[in-house]
Design a protein around this motif. Structure first.
Motif, short mmCIF file in Angstrom:
data_model
loop_
_atom_site.label_atom_id
_atom_site.label_comp_id
_atom_site.label_asym_id
_atom_site.label_seq_id
_atom_site.Cartn_x
_atom_site.Cartn_y
_atom_site.Cartn_z
N UNK A 1 0.86 -1.33 0.11
CA UNK A 1 -0.06 -0.08 -0.12
C UNK A 1 1.03 1.28 0.04
N UNK A 2 1.74 1.23 0.81
CA UNK A 2 2.87 2.26 0.78
C UNK A 2 3.60 2.80 -0.26
N UNK A 3 4.18 1.57 -1.10
CA UNK A 3 4.72 1.77 -2.25
C UNK A 3 3.93 2.16 -3.16
N UNK A 4 2.78 1.65 -3.12
CA UNK A 4 1.90 1.99 -4.63
C UNK A 4 1.21 3.39 -4.24
N UNK A 5 1.56 3.99 -3.21
CA UNK A 5 1.16 5.56 -3.29
C UNK A 5 2.30 6.54 -3.50
N UNK A 6 3.44 5.74 -3.85
CA UNK A 6 4.60 6.40 -4.13
C UNK A 6 5.67 6.78 -3.01
N UNK A 7 5.36 6.20 -2.03
CA UNK A 7 6.42 6.56 -0.95
C UNK A 7 7.28 5.51 -0.69
N UNK A 8 8.42 5.79 -0.16
CA UNK A 8 9.55 4.85 -0.25
C UNK A 8 9.47 4.05 0.94
N UNK A 9 8.78 4.28 1.82
CA UNK A 9 8.63 3.57 3.19
C UNK A 9 7.55 4.51 4.02
#
Length: 105
Positions: free
Chosen positions: A52-60
């Motif tokens: 979910x986090x990587x799908x939003x464009x965040x690294x972590x």
């Protein structure tokens, strides 16, 4: 082409670019906020929120316990053209009930 038109055109284009950038920033903030909320609920259930986090464009993500809540903060480089390159970061935080703490006791 008149001189007035030549003077006004760059100003109009600059306003248009600023409006498009603002829309991009709001859309990214909404994505990050929704991803943080889903990640907090997943962590509260004991699941891994990595996709979910990587799908939003965040690294972590960062998580912390606050009483019976688990809070998640995610951040990503700004999606507005040019701002991400100079280090502007968008972030969001959300908290959810930690269901694991009740089961562990």
């Amino acid at each position: 082409m008149t001189a007035e038109f030549a003077v006004v055109l760059p100003a109009v284009l600059m306003c248009l670019a600023l409006c498009v950038g603002a829309i991009q920033a709001v859309a990214q903030q909404v994505r990050l906020t929704q991803a943080a909320a889903v990640a907090a609920r997943m962590l509260g259930r004991g699941d891994d929120p990595g996709a979910v986090v990587t799908g939003a464009g965040a690294a972590g993500y960062e998580s912390r316990q606050e009483g019976k809540l688990i809070c998640v903060r995610i951040a990503a480089a700004s999606g507005v053209t040019g701002l991400g390159a100079i280090g502007v970061v968008a972030s969001a935080q959300a908290c959810a009930a930690n269901e694991r703490s009740e089961e562990d006791e």
